[in-house]
Design an enzyme around this catalytic site. Sequence first.
Site, PDB file in Angstrom:
ATOM      1  N   ASP A   1     -86.210  33.044 -12.269  1.00 41.20           N
ATOM      2  CA  ASP A   1     -86.035  32.937 -10.802  1.00 41.20           C
ATOM      3  C   ASP A   1     -87.100  33.154  -9.846  1.00 41.20           C
ATOM      4  OD1 ASP A   1     -84.498  32.466  -8.432  1.00 41.20           O
ATOM      5  OD2 ASP A   1     -83.168  34.379  -8.660  1.00 41.20           O
TER       6      ASP A   1
ATOM      7  N   GLU B   1     -73.896  31.552  -9.465  1.00 40.21           N
ATOM      8  CA  GLU B   1     -73.754  32.501  -8.562  1.00 40.21           C
ATOM      9  C   GLU B   1     -72.687  32.317  -7.532  1.00 40.21           C
ATOM     10  OE1 GLU B   1     -77.649  32.524  -6.863  1.00 40.21           O
ATOM     11  OE2 GLU B   1     -78.450  33.781  -8.338  1.00 40.21           O
TER      12      GLU B   1
ATOM     13  N   GLU C   1     -89.555  34.446  -1.511  1.00 37.03           N
ATOM     14  CA  GLU C   1     -88.501  35.270  -1.698  1.00 37.03           C
ATOM     15  C   GLU C   1     -88.948  36.509  -2.658  1.00 37.03           C
ATOM     16  OE1 GLU C   1     -85.223  33.796  -3.691  1.00 37.03           O
ATOM     17  OE2 GLU C   1     -84.354  35.563  -4.091  1.00 37.03           O
TER      18      GLU C   1
HETATM   19  C1  GCV Z   1     -79.630  29.790  -2.551  1.00 38.35           C
HETATM   20  C2  GCV Z   1     -81.935  33.031  -6.038  1.00 38.35           C
HETATM   21  C3  GCV Z   1     -81.999  33.711  -4.666  1.00 38.35           C
HETATM   22  C4  GCV Z   1     -80.656  32.980  -3.848  1.00 38.35           C
HETATM   23  C5  GCV Z   1     -80.647  31.478  -4.097  1.00 38.35           C
HETATM   24  C6  GCV Z   1     -80.706  31.313  -5.768  1.00 38.35           C
HETATM   25  C7  GCV Z   1     -80.646  29.794  -5.960  1.00 38.35           C
HETATM   26  O1  GCV Z   1     -80.914  34.107  -6.787  1.00 38.35           O
HETATM   27  O2  GCV Z   1     -81.942  35.030  -4.340  1.00 38.35           O
HETATM   28  O3  GCV Z   1     -80.703  33.100  -2.445  1.00 38.35           O
HETATM   29  O4  GCV Z   1     -79.466  30.982  -3.547  1.00 38.35           O
HETATM   30  O5  GCV Z   1     -81.777  31.867  -6.022  1.00 38.35           O
HETATM   31  O6  GCV Z   1     -81.631  29.126  -6.168  1.00 38.35           O
HETATM   32  O7  GCV Z   1     -79.556  29.029  -6.052  1.00 38.35           O
END
Ligand code: GCV
Length: 642
Positions: free
Chosen positions: A342, A263, A370
């Site tokens: 995720d 990411e 989340e």
């Molecule tokens: C901290 C998901 C979450 C992100 C997080 C990512 C990860 O995509 O939305 O906020 O990043 O996971 O675990 O690295």
Amino acid sequence: MTSPDPAWLPASAFRPLGSRRVRVVGDGPLVTTVRDEVAAAVAGHGGALVEDGPVDLELVCAGGDGSEAFTVERAGTTAVRATGGAGLLYGFHHVVRLGEAAFGADFPVEHHAPRRPVRMLDHWDNTEVHPVMGQVERGYAGDSIFYADGRVRDDLSRVAAYARLLGSIGVNRVGLNNVNVHRAEARLLTDLLPDVVRLAEVFRPHGIRVHLSVSFAAPVTLGGLPTADPLDPGVRRWWDRATADVYAAIPDFGGYVVKADSEGQPGPFAYGRTHADGANLLARALAPFGGTVFWRAFVYDHHQDWRDRTTDRARAAHDHFAPLDGAFDPNVVLQVKYGPMDFQAREPVSPVIAAMPRTRLAVELQVTQEYTGQQKHVCHLVPQWREILRFPLAGDAVGDLVDGVVAVSNVGRDRFWTGHPLAQANLFGFGRLAWDDRLAPEAVLDEWIGLTFDDPAVREPLHELMDGSWHTYERYTAPLGVGFMVNPAGHYGPAVDGYEYSRWGTYHFADRDGVGVDRTRATGTGFTGQYPAPWRDVYESLETCPDELLLFFHHVPYDHVLRSGTTVVQHIYDTHFAGVEEVARMVEVWAELEGRVPDAVHARVEELLAEQLRCATEWRDQVNTYFFRKSGVPDARGRRIH
Ligand code: GCV
């Protein structure tokens, strides 16, 4: 009832030991912590911390070997014995949890030891507020308890209470900053190190080692080097020096956490190197000091073309990491999210956990909710984690294949620490399961209720409200394991097609005829082939694939009949109606608790349950309407679909 302290302590609020006489024998920093705890637990209750004479409780640390194990027995006197300070601390908290039962009838010696050495909470806290992610990324409980205005807070009293709580539930490592490491947070490793020292001092008395998330590009961004290539000698020297500086300041520093090539975070791919090259670079800098690098396996293409049905995000971690099994140094722990996607409410267990027998692994859970209601919804996740950790993935259960259990924390400066007061049970339950994943979720919840509320009459209603709340959440959100369908902006609330034509690789492929992702070897992405037997075949076949994961593995017509005997589309309608009814029942149950729990807790939960009911209704109506419009199939029971 009176209002609770504005900083309502998280669960296990350290029930006093009453009028008991207690002796603590032994030396060392953690034994001192136990003495302090005992002194606080008897003060004002007529008890005493004594050196001699008859006692009700004796806590004996016979050495200082670092062991986390302890024994407990009762023969007139209750006795906890350990050979290390950590064991004594855990033994003390065990007795506190037992309460009166620790001092009743005699019982023979019991041996207790954690099932795995690594029990860690990662904080996704930023030192300052970021425009996109706020101060705590995916944090739903206010600002960071650690940082304010770009530095560690002056007043660390909340951190001290938190460290005490974590020590009481056996957590022994904490990651202090977000795995997405930005310019400001990168400096925790260098010029903000004195601040990190202060945090380490607060955690240390509770047997907790601190970790920093670091940026793989730090040699460039902090060190001014032209490259961060893991095989470059200058880069290696930079990490060696930076790491030695950290250990000079924090001799028991735990090590690093790294999100690389994920990411947008930098990583070894930029230099044509593997993740083993990257992880071993840091591992070798840490090894002389006994440190560990937690290297995350959450690596996938986040610029996918939705038109391309051959790329499957679920495959990515296994594709990247399984070929590297055996290539990681012994002080690397590969940190693998529990599912291949995720942190969804329902996913199969990640096949990576079975594919790397020569690599140390940790499974990563998400206490911060989340994708499970963001601490606005009651979603008690301990049953989910229990299911994951006991899942028989490769002969052995997941929990037996890993050295560690890691989770993303859910606390902040909110009055109730976790936004939703009942979300504290997830934090507590994480620690308890990380210690022993064979514990029954209901028993863990029962401990939490007993430690948190005074009135025994709240037990039954709280179980009714919380025990099945993960399944309730699953019923009113994305169906049959297909996942997502959330608002892309904040991951809260429904948007059935929110991710459908995006670059993130999270699709459900619903059309007029059917829904789901074909991940079979026969006709799909081949993801089922990443599993060992029997799962590769169980998931491959429509006949044997469990209903709750059907749409994760298969694209099926709406009239496909599930193993439960109902069709896919009717299942979607039924579960969404049922989910909302269950939330309505939660509202009723909670109303009955007025006056039995602190007023402020009651008011906050009442307000949040109203929001949960609103949001669940929205989920129900959007999901049901969506599938009715796509399929044209009416609800067999004639209920209202819009
Ligand atoms: C901290 C998901 C979450 C992100 C997080 C990512 C990860 O995509 O939305 O906020 O990043 O996971 O675990 O690295």
